[in-house]
Design a protein around this motif. Structure first.
Motif, PDB file in Angstrom:
ATOM      1  N   ALA A  93       0.831  -1.362   0.031  1.00 27.34           N
ATOM      2  CA  ALA A  93       0.081  -0.009   0.106  1.00 27.34           C
ATOM      3  C   ALA A  93       0.787   1.284   0.091  1.00 27.34           C
ATOM      4  O   ALA A  93       0.496   2.258  -0.645  1.00 27.34           O
ATOM      5  CB  ALA A  93      -1.064   0.140   1.225  1.00 27.34           C
ATOM      6  N   LYS A  97       0.675   4.049  -2.788  1.00 26.65           N
ATOM      7  CA  LYS A  97       0.734   5.457  -2.353  1.00 26.65           C
ATOM      8  C   LYS A  97       1.719   6.290  -3.226  1.00 26.65           C
ATOM      9  O   LYS A  97       1.329   7.319  -3.779  1.00 26.65           O
ATOM     10  CB  LYS A  97       0.533   5.610  -0.904  1.00 26.65           C
ATOM     11  CG  LYS A  97       0.561   7.061  -0.589  1.00 26.65           C
ATOM     12  CD  LYS A  97       0.977   7.158   0.985  1.00 26.65           C
ATOM     13  CE  LYS A  97       0.853   8.472   1.638  1.00 26.65           C
ATOM     14  NZ  LYS A  97       1.569   9.391   0.937  1.00 26.65           N
ATOM     15  N   THR A 113      -4.527   4.722   2.181  1.00 27.48           N
ATOM     16  CA  THR A 113      -3.497   3.703   2.439  1.00 27.48           C
ATOM     17  C   THR A 113      -3.764   2.599   3.271  1.00 27.48           C
ATOM     18  O   THR A 113      -3.589   1.311   2.909  1.00 27.48           O
ATOM     19  CB  THR A 113      -2.140   4.596   2.709  1.00 27.48           C
ATOM     20  OG1 THR A 113      -1.924   5.696   1.820  1.00 27.48           O
ATOM     21  CG2 THR A 113      -1.028   3.715   2.535  1.00 27.48           C
TER      22      THR A 113
END
Length: 188
Positions: A93, A97, A113
């Motif tokens: 994640a 991001k 996130t």
């Protein structure tokens, strides 16, 4: 993805700069430090806020001398199996991001996130029937090498597989996951 990070082959700005691209090696998220793998996944102020807000209860080092490979090796040897999955999901994640900012110029919030990391965790929990382990899981005292690969066919399906060997290359375990509804290539 974690394997690529541990092998120092993720295309961070510093790595691209070192390979001769005319790119600023500074982190695009904070603008303060060179964007190394350890920086983007552990040490960036943006990243540290997400680790702090996450349910993962690990020490994330501030020490800039610690490599990502050393840190993830420590985590794998010390963390419970379910905790390792949480760490890997959060690392994915964080990279997603970062890429959303670099390629789309869109900021992704801490909550978004964490939701992405959680959605992958939930996906893994709800689809245990597609996981096939070929051998018994390895003992925690063994050193292992994990080879991972993934494939994604847009609009059709995605999947990944891994093979685990010991230090001499002898087979220990293997697993495969095929997900017909997974449309995100980076999750594959």
């Amino acid at each position: 993805m974690v394997w690529r990070a541990a092998k120092n082959i993720l295309p961070t700005n510093k790595r691209l700069y070192e390979r001769g691209l005319t790119i600023d090696p500074i982190c695009p998220q904070c603008g303060m430090e060179e964007e190394t793998i350890a920086h983007v996944l552990l040490q960036c102020e943006e990243t540290r806020r997400i680790w702090f807000a996450s349910p993962v209860t690990l020490h994330v080092p501030v020490d800039t001398d610690l490599s990502f490979t050393d840190w993830i090796s420590f985590v794998i040897n010390k963390e419970e199996k379910s905790g390792i999955a949480n760490v890997f999901n959060l690392i994915y994640a964080l990279w997603k991001k970062r890429n959303t900012w670099v390629f789309d110029k869109k900021r992704v919030s801490i909550d978004e996130t964490l939701r992405l990391a959680d959605s992958w965790q939930n996906f893994c929990k709800k689809t245990p029937s597609v996981m096939r382990v070929v051998e018994e899981p390895i003992g925690s005292s063994q050193n292992a090498i994990v080879f991972i690969d993934a494939a994604h066919k847009p609009g059709v399906r995605a999947g990944f597989g891994c093979v685990v060997t010991d230090q001499e290359g002898l087979f220990l375990a293997a697993a495969i996951v095929i997900e017909p509804e997974l449309m995100e290539p980076m999750l594959a």
